[in-house]
Write a protein that holds these residues in place. Structure first.
Motif, PDB file in Angstrom:
ATOM      1  N   LYS A  75       0.848  -1.195   0.000  1.00  0.00           N
ATOM      2  CA  LYS A  75       0.000   0.000   0.000  1.00  0.00           C
ATOM      3  C   LYS A  75       0.878   1.237   0.000  1.00  0.00           C
ATOM      4  O   LYS A  75       1.850   1.306   0.734  1.00  0.00           O
ATOM      5  N   LEU A  76       0.494   2.196  -0.798  1.00  0.00           N
ATOM      6  CA  LEU A  76       1.109   3.512  -0.761  1.00  0.00           C
ATOM      7  C   LEU A  76       0.066   4.439  -0.187  1.00  0.00           C
ATOM      8  O   LEU A  76      -1.038   4.546  -0.723  1.00  0.00           O
ATOM      9  N   SER A  77       0.381   5.076   0.930  1.00  0.00           N
ATOM     10  CA  SER A  77      -0.588   5.984   1.543  1.00  0.00           C
ATOM     11  C   SER A  77      -0.009   7.390   1.611  1.00  0.00           C
ATOM     12  O   SER A  77       1.181   7.579   1.829  1.00  0.00           O
ATOM     13  N   ILE A  78      -0.894   8.332   1.388  1.00  0.00           N
ATOM     14  CA  ILE A  78      -0.555   9.745   1.467  1.00  0.00           C
ATOM     15  C   ILE A  78      -1.419  10.322   2.576  1.00  0.00           C
ATOM     16  O   ILE A  78      -2.654  10.299   2.477  1.00  0.00           O
ATOM     17  N   ASP A  79      -0.783  10.787   3.644  1.00  0.00           N
ATOM     18  CA  ASP A  79      -1.501  11.288   4.815  1.00  0.00           C
ATOM     19  C   ASP A  79      -2.579  10.304   5.274  1.00  0.00           C
ATOM     20  O   ASP A  79      -3.727  10.665   5.499  1.00  0.00           O
ATOM     21  N   ASP A  80      -2.224   9.036   5.392  1.00  0.00           N
ATOM     22  CA  ASP A  80      -3.078   7.966   5.905  1.00  0.00           C
ATOM     23  C   ASP A  80      -4.235   7.580   4.999  1.00  0.00           C
ATOM     24  O   ASP A  80      -5.080   6.781   5.393  1.00  0.00           O
ATOM     25  N   SER A  81      -4.319   8.125   3.800  1.00  0.00           N
ATOM     26  CA  SER A  81      -5.326   7.694   2.831  1.00  0.00           C
ATOM     27  C   SER A  81      -4.627   6.839   1.782  1.00  0.00           C
ATOM     28  O   SER A  81      -3.586   7.224   1.257  1.00  0.00           O
ATOM     29  N   VAL A  82      -5.195   5.689   1.488  1.00  0.00           N
ATOM     30  CA  VAL A  82      -4.572   4.777   0.537  1.00  0.00           C
ATOM     31  C   VAL A  82      -4.679   5.366  -0.862  1.00  0.00           C
ATOM     32  O   VAL A  82      -5.759   5.681  -1.347  1.00  0.00           O
ATOM     33  N   ALA A  83      -3.520   5.516  -1.505  1.00  0.00           N
ATOM     34  CA  ALA A  83      -3.473   6.058  -2.860  1.00  0.00           C
ATOM     35  C   ALA A  83      -3.256   4.948  -3.887  1.00  0.00           C
ATOM     36  O   ALA A  83      -3.622   5.088  -5.043  1.00  0.00           O
ATOM     37  N   TYR A  84      -2.637   3.848  -3.480  1.00  0.00           N
ATOM     38  CA  TYR A  84      -2.389   2.711  -4.359  1.00  0.00           C
ATOM     39  C   TYR A  84      -2.342   1.472  -3.492  1.00  0.00           C
ATOM     40  O   TYR A  84      -1.803   1.505  -2.388  1.00  0.00           O
ATOM     41  N   GLN A  85      -2.909   0.380  -4.003  1.00  0.00           N
ATOM     42  CA  GLN A  85      -2.850  -0.873  -3.259  1.00  0.00           C
ATOM     43  C   GLN A  85      -2.850  -2.033  -4.237  1.00  0.00           C
ATOM     44  O   GLN A  85      -3.558  -2.014  -5.246  1.00  0.00           O
ATOM     45  N   SER A  86      -2.042  -3.032  -3.940  1.00  0.00           N
ATOM     46  CA  SER A  86      -2.025  -4.272  -4.699  1.00  0.00           C
ATOM     47  C   SER A  86      -1.914  -5.400  -3.692  1.00  0.00           C
ATOM     48  O   SER A  86      -1.141  -5.318  -2.752  1.00  0.00           O
ATOM     49  N   SER A  87      -2.725  -6.421  -3.886  1.00  0.00           N
ATOM     50  CA  SER A  87      -2.660  -7.566  -2.986  1.00  0.00           C
ATOM     51  C   SER A  87      -2.765  -8.840  -3.799  1.00  0.00           C
ATOM     52  O   SER A  87      -3.173  -8.817  -4.961  1.00  0.00           O
ATOM     53  N   ILE A  88      -2.420  -9.966  -3.193  1.00  0.00           N
ATOM     54  CA  ILE A  88      -2.484 -11.221  -3.929  1.00  0.00           C
ATOM     55  C   ILE A  88      -3.919 -11.612  -4.217  1.00  0.00           C
ATOM     56  O   ILE A  88      -4.162 -12.425  -5.086  1.00  0.00           O
ATOM     57  N   SER A  89      -4.879 -11.021  -3.537  1.00  0.00           N
ATOM     58  CA  SER A  89      -6.277 -11.331  -3.831  1.00  0.00           C
ATOM     59  C   SER A  89      -6.735 -10.652  -5.118  1.00  0.00           C
ATOM     60  O   SER A  89      -7.742 -11.021  -5.680  1.00  0.00           O
ATOM     61  N   SER A  90      -5.993  -9.662  -5.591  1.00  0.00           N
ATOM     62  CA  SER A  90      -6.285  -9.058  -6.892  1.00  0.00           C
ATOM     63  C   SER A  90      -5.001  -9.080  -7.694  1.00  0.00           C
ATOM     64  O   SER A  90      -4.059  -8.375  -7.381  1.00  0.00           O
TER      65      SER A  90
END
Length: 192
Positions: A89-104
């Motif tokens: 996860k890449l977060s900017i001020d605690d808001s997720v800006a990008y996410q990749s997980s093995i479920s997707s």
């Protein structure tokens, strides 16, 4: 009584100044120790084919291409093989800006605007305003692992208590670095 009060104020003032100065020196020594220790760490772990980046929180993120691992080295270290990374996860001020997980299997943009122009499109919803300027305080990368001893690790590409303008070079560099590493790590994660 008034003289006693003045003496106490002077002592507190100079104590705070000395603490700040000594803390700064200690921080520089700590940073120098981490930076100087990277080559020894790489040699000790047998890492020869790698790329790395020094982060705002005085850590290194290392891509160990030869051993197919990512390492976070600073105050101790964590190294995990590609197959153990479950989420980035890449977060900017605690808001997720990008996410990749093995479920997707494909990295998904959490905010639709990301698809239309990079993480910069997210800024409107993520930042605060100060004197009419949009500001950001931190850019963090969080890696999750399927290992119970260390289920996650975080590195920061930017940490600014007062915040920086979203158009500043400092923020743009932190955002680009965060996107680079989050996408790089996602590209090596196991696919379902």
């Amino acid at each position: 009584m008034f003289a006693f009060f003045i003496v106490i104020c002077v002592i507190v003032f100079f104590g705070a100044m000395a603490s700040g100065i000594l803390g700064g020196i200690g921080n520089l020594l700590e940073r120098k120790g981490v930076k100087g220790g990277l080559q020894g760490f790489l040699q000790e772990q047998g890492i020869t084919n790698y790329e790395y980046q020094y982060t705002a929180d005085n850590q290194y993120i290392v891509h160990d291409k030869g051993n197919k691992m990512f390492w976070i080295y600073g105050n101790g270290f964590v190294g995990r093989g590609y197959e153990t990374i479950t989420d980035v996860k890449l977060s900017i001020d605690d808001s997720v800006a990008y996410q990749s997980s093995i479920s997707s299997a494909v990295g998904r943009a959490v905010v639709g605007g990301v698809l239309l122009g990079g993480v910069g499109a997210v800024i409107g919803g993520v930042t605060g305003k100060k004197n009419g300027k949009k500001i950001v305080h931190k850019v963090d990368l969080i890696l999750s692992f399927n290992t119970p001893d260390t289920p996650y690790k975080k590195v920061s590409f930017m940490q600014e208590e007062k915040g920086v303008d979203v158009f500043s070079d400092q923020y743009k560099t932190a955002e680009e670095d965060g996107l680079y590493w989050s996408n790089l790590i996602a590209s090596y994660m196991p696919q379902n």
